[in-house]
Design a protein around this motif. Structure first.
Motif, PDB file in Angstrom:
ATOM      1  N   TYR A 269       0.843  -1.210   0.000  1.00 39.21           N
ATOM      2  CA  TYR A 269       0.000   0.000   0.000  1.00 39.21           C
ATOM      3  C   TYR A 269       0.872   1.251   0.000  1.00 39.21           C
ATOM      4  N   TYR A 270       1.916   1.242   0.820  1.00 36.10           N
ATOM      5  CA  TYR A 270       2.799   2.415   0.897  1.00 36.10           C
ATOM      6  C   TYR A 270       3.477   2.673  -0.445  1.00 36.10           C
ATOM      7  N   LEU A 271       3.955   1.624  -1.102  1.00 42.71           N
ATOM      8  CA  LEU A 271       4.622   1.773  -2.388  1.00 42.71           C
ATOM      9  C   LEU A 271       3.668   2.309  -3.457  1.00 42.71           C
ATOM     10  N   GLU A 272       2.382   1.926  -3.350  1.00 43.03           N
ATOM     11  CA  GLU A 272       1.401   2.356  -4.339  1.00 43.03           C
ATOM     12  C   GLU A 272       0.923   3.786  -4.105  1.00 43.03           C
ATOM     13  N   TYR A 273       0.646   4.144  -2.836  1.00 47.62           N
ATOM     14  CA  TYR A 273       0.014   5.432  -2.547  1.00 47.62           C
ATOM     15  C   TYR A 273       0.972   6.497  -2.014  1.00 47.62           C
ATOM     16  N   ARG A 274       2.100   6.078  -1.447  1.00 45.81           N
ATOM     17  CA  ARG A 274       3.094   7.006  -0.913  1.00 45.81           C
ATOM     18  C   ARG A 274       2.496   8.080  -0.001  1.00 45.81           C
ATOM     19  N   PRO A 275       1.794   7.701   1.064  1.00 45.16           N
ATOM     20  CA  PRO A 275       1.253   8.721   1.984  1.00 45.16           C
ATOM     21  C   PRO A 275       2.382   9.512   2.624  1.00 45.16           C
ATOM     22  N   GLU A 276       2.174  10.802   2.800  1.00 44.74           N
ATOM     23  CA  GLU A 276       3.225  11.669   3.327  1.00 44.74           C
ATOM     24  C   GLU A 276       3.146  11.851   4.844  1.00 44.74           C
ATOM     25  N   ASP A 277       1.942  11.985   5.357  1.00 44.51           N
ATOM     26  CA  ASP A 277       1.765  12.291   6.785  1.00 44.51           C
ATOM     27  C   ASP A 277       0.811  11.283   7.421  1.00 44.51           C
ATOM     28  N   TYR A 278      -0.458  11.356   7.036  1.00 43.89           N
ATOM     29  CA  TYR A 278      -1.435  10.395   7.534  1.00 43.89           C
ATOM     30  C   TYR A 278      -1.316   9.085   6.764  1.00 43.89           C
ATOM     31  N   LEU A 279      -1.641   7.989   7.421  1.00 41.87           N
ATOM     32  CA  LEU A 279      -1.601   6.685   6.750  1.00 41.87           C
ATOM     33  C   LEU A 279      -2.576   6.661   5.586  1.00 41.87           C
ATOM     34  N   PHE A 280      -3.786   7.195   5.829  1.00 44.65           N
ATOM     35  CA  PHE A 280      -4.791   7.256   4.765  1.00 44.65           C
ATOM     36  C   PHE A 280      -5.070   8.722   4.433  1.00 44.65           C
ATOM     37  N   GLU A 281      -4.778   9.103   3.190  1.00 46.14           N
ATOM     38  CA  GLU A 281      -4.920  10.495   2.781  1.00 46.14           C
ATOM     39  C   GLU A 281      -5.879  10.611   1.605  1.00 46.14           C
ATOM     40  N   GLY A 282      -6.475  11.799   1.452  1.00 48.58           N
ATOM     41  CA  GLY A 282      -7.382  12.058   0.348  1.00 48.58           C
ATOM     42  C   GLY A 282      -6.619  12.285  -0.948  1.00 48.58           C
ATOM     43  N   LYS A 283      -7.347  12.448  -2.030  1.00 53.05           N
ATOM     44  CA  LYS A 283      -6.721  12.634  -3.342  1.00 53.05           C
ATOM     45  C   LYS A 283      -5.849  13.877  -3.390  1.00 53.05           C
ATOM     46  N   ASN A 284      -6.238  14.917  -2.634  1.00 55.38           N
ATOM     47  CA  ASN A 284      -5.487  16.181  -2.650  1.00 55.38           C
ATOM     48  C   ASN A 284      -4.662  16.369  -1.381  1.00 55.38           C
ATOM     49  N   GLY A 285      -4.323  15.262  -0.725  1.00 58.63           N
ATOM     50  CA  GLY A 285      -3.561  15.351   0.513  1.00 58.63           C
ATOM     51  C   GLY A 285      -4.463  15.546   1.714  1.00 58.63           C
ATOM     52  N   GLY A 286      -3.864  15.583   2.903  1.00 58.80           N
ATOM     53  CA  GLY A 286      -4.666  15.701   4.121  1.00 58.80           C
ATOM     54  C   GLY A 286      -5.303  14.370   4.455  1.00 58.80           C
ATOM     55  N   GLN A 287      -5.807  14.260   5.665  1.00 62.51           N
ATOM     56  CA  GLN A 287      -6.333  12.977   6.105  1.00 62.51           C
ATOM     57  C   GLN A 287      -7.619  12.594   5.370  1.00 62.51           C
ATOM     58  N   PHE A 288      -7.797  11.310   5.212  1.00 58.71           N
ATOM     59  CA  PHE A 288      -9.004  10.729   4.640  1.00 58.71           C
ATOM     60  C   PHE A 288     -10.159  11.100   5.553  1.00 58.71           C
ATOM     61  N   SER A 289     -11.314  11.434   4.996  1.00 58.52           N
ATOM     62  CA  SER A 289     -12.425  11.898   5.830  1.00 58.52           C
ATOM     63  C   SER A 289     -13.172  10.734   6.473  1.00 58.52           C
ATOM     64  N   VAL A 290     -13.787  11.023   7.609  1.00 53.82           N
ATOM     65  CA  VAL A 290     -14.608  10.030   8.308  1.00 53.82           C
ATOM     66  C   VAL A 290     -15.738   9.559   7.403  1.00 53.82           C
ATOM     67  N   ARG A 291     -16.339  10.508   6.702  1.00 52.35           N
ATOM     68  CA  ARG A 291     -17.462  10.167   5.813  1.00 52.35           C
ATOM     69  C   ARG A 291     -17.025   9.191   4.725  1.00 52.35           C
ATOM     70  N   SER A 292     -15.827   9.377   4.186  1.00 51.10           N
ATOM     71  CA  SER A 292     -15.325   8.481   3.141  1.00 51.10           C
ATOM     72  C   SER A 292     -15.145   7.064   3.670  1.00 51.10           C
ATOM     73  N   VAL A 293     -14.638   6.946   4.901  1.00 47.85           N
ATOM     74  CA  VAL A 293     -14.462   5.622   5.511  1.00 47.85           C
ATOM     75  C   VAL A 293     -15.821   4.962   5.718  1.00 47.85           C
ATOM     76  N   GLN A 294     -16.789   5.737   6.175  1.00 51.03           N
ATOM     77  CA  GLN A 294     -18.140   5.195   6.377  1.00 51.03           C
ATOM     78  C   GLN A 294     -18.732   4.680   5.069  1.00 51.03           C
ATOM     79  N   LEU A 295     -18.486   5.405   3.980  1.00 52.19           N
ATOM     80  CA  LEU A 295     -18.998   4.980   2.672  1.00 52.19           C
ATOM     81  C   LEU A 295     -18.300   3.716   2.182  1.00 52.19           C
ATOM     82  N   VAL A 296     -17.005   3.579   2.475  1.00 48.24           N
ATOM     83  CA  VAL A 296     -16.268   2.366   2.119  1.00 48.24           C
ATOM     84  C   VAL A 296     -16.938   1.155   2.769  1.00 48.24           C
TER      85      VAL A 296
END
Length: 366
Positions: A269-296
């Motif tokens: 996963y790290y090799l594919e997505y290369r997160p910089e700060d948070y483990l799970f980040e949005g398309k434009n950086g920053g943390q993945f939103s709670v709402r997005s996780v709920q939808l997953v």
């Protein structure tokens, strides 16, 4: 200057000549992005922000939502404009005192949001009657109105009582017996959980590698969704298979075990997505939103054909339940979940499917 690799410059926009302003555009709340015409700067900003061009205003803008406010370091709106506009002038100063004290006491963002919203709803009903002069009798009448007319749920009424108590006891320093409001009895409901087979199905049906890892870690470490989106790369010790859950509910840190089965998956996963700060980040950086996780989770449930009415928090309950079924000591489960009181853990693991199926009905012995 490479803005893409300089997040702090967006939080201090003057350093790159960018000004962010709240405003309205086509009936929506937006953030205007103003700067001197510079095509290179436009290209760099577009890599970081979901910017759009307003032909009528001749300015760039983006929607004024939580995700975008986080990107530029703005505080999230605790209470919406619609609720705030209902507060009379006589009570606006009191509402500010209320919010300031919540801030000084370092309440969690969720508590600040809940208390502020509930107190603002109360002030909206008072209109131009000063809240500081409200009598205990008037308060009782208000809560009767909440029950009989608004038909609020027991949980909402409890939250509203707590918010109003906070104002009178903490802001005004009234005696704790200033008003005695009978609290509605909360209905007792068992936490909802999934069987191990159901968890397996929702993970296997999820094809997106990022989404699959989200579900695996949420279940495999018993995380709250807020804890999952707040996970940073620095919190993960893959060598010792330990993860630090930082500043969780109640502002407590705790350590959890990283499941052995996800180690290789996390590396890929790290090799594919290369997160910089948070483990799970949005398309434009920053943390993945709670709402997005709920939808997953919701989409995985639908694809797996599981009809239970359950949210992603059910994975945390399932983790606790399955640990108990595997013979894990209840006090260790308490530590892994980060519960202050073992009674909370006992509720989370009160009845397991397997414990019920092992019971033999006396009818069978007739």
């Amino acid at each position: 200057m490479d803005i893409k690799n300089s997040k702090i410059d967006l939080i201090n926009p003057n350093s790159i000549g960018v000004v962010f302003e709240a405003g309205k555009h086509k009936g929506q709340s937006v953030i205007w992005i103003r700067f001197e015409k510079d095509m290179k700067l436009v290209a760099q900003l577009k890599n970081m922000l979901p910017m759009r061009w307003s032909q009528s205003h001749k300015y760039w803008y983006m929607l004024n939502n939580k995700s975008n406010r986080n990107r530029i370091g703005w505080e999230s709106n605790v209470v919406g404009d619609e609720v705030l506009n209902k507060i009379g002038e006589v009570n606006k100063a009191e509402f500010t005192k209320f919010q300031n004290l919540l801030e000084l006491k370092s309440y969690s963002p969720n508590t600040k949001r809940t208390y502020s919203t509930e107190f603002a709803q109360f002030l909206g009903v008072l209109k131009n009657v000063s809240v500081s002069q409200i009598t205990p009798e008037r308060l009782q009448s208000y809560f009767l109105y909440c029950v009989q007319d608004l038909k609020l749920s027991e949980n909402t009424i409890h939250s509203r009582i707590n918010a109003i108590k906070f104002y009178f006891e903490q802001v005004l320093h009234k005696d704790k017996m200033f008003f005695d409001i009978p609290r509605p009895k909360k209905p007792f409901q068992l936490p909802k959980a999934l069987s191990m087979n159901e968890v397996r199905k929702i993970i296997e049906i999820t094809q997106n590698s990022k989404h699959k890892l989200i579900l695996k870690l949420c279940y495999g470490m018993g995380l709250r969704v807020s804890e999952l989106v707040n996970l940073k790369m620095e919190h993960i010790d893959s060598q010792n298979k330990i993860v630090l859950i930082k500043n969780a509910k109640g502002k407590k840190d705790r350590m959890v075990k990283l499941p052995d089965s996800v180690l290789e998956e996390m590396r890929q996963y790290y090799l594919e997505y290369r997160p910089e700060d948070y483990l799970f980040e949005g398309k434009n950086g920053g943390q993945f939103s709670v709402r997005s996780v709920q939808l997953v989770f919701k989409n995985a449930m639908k694809k797996a054909g599981i009809k239970k009415t359950i949210g992603i928090h059910g994975l945390r309950h399932s983790y606790a339940t399955h640990l108990l079924e595997m013979g894990t000591d209840i006090s260790l489960i308490q530590k892994l979940l980060g519960h202050k009181d073992i009674k909370t853990t006992l509720i989370n693991t009160q009845v397991t499917d397997k414990s019920i199926t092992k019971i033999k009905s006396p009818l069978d012995n007739l």
